[in-house]
Design a protein around this motif. Structure first.
Motif, PDB file in Angstrom:
ATOM      1  N   ALA A 166       0.832  -1.211   0.000  1.00  6.30           N
ATOM      2  CA  ALA A 166       0.000   0.000   0.000  1.00  6.30           C
ATOM      3  C   ALA A 166       0.863   1.256   0.000  1.00  6.30           C
ATOM      4  O   ALA A 166       0.518   2.257  -0.644  1.00  6.30           O
ATOM      5  N   ALA A 214       0.733   4.207  -2.799  1.00 10.98           N
ATOM      6  CA  ALA A 214       0.009   5.353  -2.240  1.00 10.98           C
ATOM      7  C   ALA A 214       0.004   6.536  -3.212  1.00 10.98           C
ATOM      8  O   ALA A 214       1.043   6.903  -3.770  1.00 10.98           O
ATOM      9  N   ALA A 237      -0.596   3.792   5.778  1.00  5.72           N
ATOM     10  CA  ALA A 237       0.062   2.532   5.438  1.00  5.72           C
ATOM     11  C   ALA A 237       1.309   2.316   6.293  1.00  5.72           C
ATOM     12  O   ALA A 237       1.583   1.191   6.737  1.00  5.72           O
TER      13      ALA A 237
END
Length: 542
Positions: A115, A119, A128
């Protein structure tokens, strides 16, 4: 994954990977080797992330158009979450199984790293990174508990030595590795590489789980209320430390956070005393030797981690080295962290007392910090090479060794809890030590500047200038004065920085010395038998 209801003695044969009930032999079996490599790979990722993410911040900021505060939380969110959840994971591991909890943590970290790599904005990245901190806490707590379960005798000492060595290597090469990735393929690959590494860890876990038997706290339930209160206390404390330099240590916000921490800890202690199966069995802390060993990483945080963090700024600002040269000089500080854990394990295997080596490591921190005062504006590098090596040895000799010694003291079914508490103190003290150093540096700098800064019109407020100089920025404050006075003003800033640095080194030396004395007193109290055992059926090692 099977459970084990008859527990071996604390510090003795934990469940092995070869056959249930069989102690691990000094020579590692193939399954032990797989377990060790898997744990070490995951452990390597965590400190690499801690020390290396900061290198990527400029590129992250430029790519996501992030402002200063959310950009700083790319690092802070991980550290805060790590500190908050380390103890909770250790306790959970004793109930659900260490391999299972380790796998959950590695899975969370892998998903969070993916993640992070994907991002689209800094807020998503902050969330995250906080999730990655939760997973990292499980990796450290459960990883060391797994090693205490799988290995015994000399093999355990070697395993923990490698644990300390790999963690030290991760911290040391994290910035360099991240720098190469950022420059070569972009900042997102810093996190993508973590995902790939932890993917390998997850592939190996089913094999390890099938062949590992481990003691558990039979009939125990997860202490949800205790976990929430402890996580809240750590969240308030670490946020206060992180924000202290921005809001001011005496600000209402920071003081409120510290007050909330005390309230949450008081409630936590009250709840834990009434639990049949607490997240933190307070009787474990009644063992003076275990508590003493947990304080050893605290001394290393003040004596070594502060230097690892701030010495490069001193080398560039005062000694005039380039950033690249300063990085090479720092090898003198980090080299012993790579070499000394295995050296300590070999010495213990040959009969040298582990406690003696830990005392030597504490002595190295005291002597190393005191002799680092030899640093000056024009000092020869050879004059400070030995103090840097000695300070690094203070960290390296105890890294890994202290973990193995501490986990031998508690009952095997509480090893996860014990590892969680140890690592909570380790990371929490690092955050506190670095924050205290930064705050003291700015405060002492402002004090040193107050009398002479008036000689330079336009220089500004001493506190404001001190904050910039403490971060290694001499150019910004110097540009505020008249061009004809900039040379003299820069010299004034350098002298002030140098003086403040030496003052803080003596403060750090004093802190390490006090911790040395406290640790020795706790060990003597434990030997004299004036306190209860850490847990029923456990015996203090040595």
């Amino acid at each position: 994954m099977s459970t084990q209801t008859e527990h071996p003695p604390a510090g003795g044969g934990a469940a092995g990977v070869a056959e249930p009930g069989q102690s691990a032999a000094p020579g590692a079996t193939p399954r032990q080797t797989l377990t060790l490599l898997t744990v070490l790979l995951a452990v390597f990722v965590v400190p690499t992330s801690i020390s290396g993410t900061a290198v990527a911040l400029p590129d992250i900021g430029a790519d996501t158009h992030a402002t200063l505060v959310p950009l700083q939380w790319v690092v802070n969110a991980f550290n805060v979450a790590f500190a908050c959840f380390t103890l909770a994971w250790g306790s959970v591991a004793d109930i659900i199984g260490r391999v299972r909890a380790f796998g959950l943590g590695a899975g969370i970290y892998a998903v969070a790293s993916l993640a992070s790599a994907l991002a689209s904005n800094v807020i998503m990245l902050d969330v995250a990174r906080a999730l990655a901190g939760v997973g990292g806490a499980a990796i450290f707590s459960c990883g060391s508990a797994i090693l205490s379960t799988v290995f015994d005798g000399p093999a355990r000492g070697k395993a923990f030595a490698l644990f300390g060595t790999v963690a030290g290597i991760g911290v040391g090469i994290g910035p360099s590795l991240s720098g190469v990735l950022v420059q070569g393929v972009g900042w997102r690959w810093v996190f993508a590489l973590h995902t790939l590494a932890l993917g390998l860890v997850l592939l190996a876990l089913p094999v390890i789980a099938r062949r590992t038997t481990e003691p558990r706290r039979q009939g125990a339930r997860i202490d949800v209320l205790g976990s929430v209160l402890f996580i809240l206390a750590m969240l308030l404390l670490t946020t206060a430390i992180v924000q202290g330099s921005q809001w001011g240590w005496a600000s209402a916000g920071v003081l409120s956070l510290f007050a909330g921490t005390l309230v949450a800890l008081a409630l936590f202690a009250a709840v834990e005393k009434r639990r049949d199966h607490p997240m933190l069995d307070l009787s474990v802390l009644a063992n003076g030797r275990y508590l003493a060993l947990c304080l050893v990483p605290v001394a290393a945080s003040f004596g070594f981690v502060t230097m690892l963090t701030y010495l490069p700024s001193y080398l560039t600002a005062v000694s005039g080295y380039s950033s690249g040269t300063a990085g090479l000089i720092m090898v003198l500080l980090t080299l012993p962290v790579f070499a000394c854990p295995m050296l300590a394990a070999k010495l213990v295997a040959r009969g040298v007392s582990a406690l003696t080596l830990i005392y030597v490591s504490l002595g190295c921190l005291v002597v190393g910090d005191a002799t680092l005062t030899l640093f000056g504006q024009n000092v020869a590098l050879m004059a400070v090479a030995v103090p840097m090596l000695v300070t690094g040895a203070g960290m390296g000799l105890s890294a890994g060794l202290v973990d193995g010694q501490a986990l031998e003291i508690v009952a095997p079914e509480k090893a996860g809890m014990a590892a969680g508490f140890l690592n909570t103190l380790r990371l929490g003290s690092e955050a506190i030590a670095v924050a205290i150093y930064g705050s003291l540096l700015a405060t002492v700098l402002a004090s040193r500047m107050r009398d002479g800064i008036g000689d330079f019109p336009g220089a500004g407020d001493p506190a404001t200038v001190a904050n910039e100089v403490a971060g290694g920025n001499m150019t910004g404050p110097a540009s505020a004065v008249d061009a004809s006075a900039r040379g003299d003003f820069t010299d004034f800033l350098v002298r002030s920085y140098d003086s403040a640095f030496h003052t803080i080194l003596w403060v750090l030396t004093g802190i390490c010395l006090v911790l040395f004395l406290i640790i020795g007193a706790l060990v003597r109290t434990s030997r004299d038998g004036r306190e209860p055992s850490a847990a029923t059926g456990s015996q203090a090692a040595g």
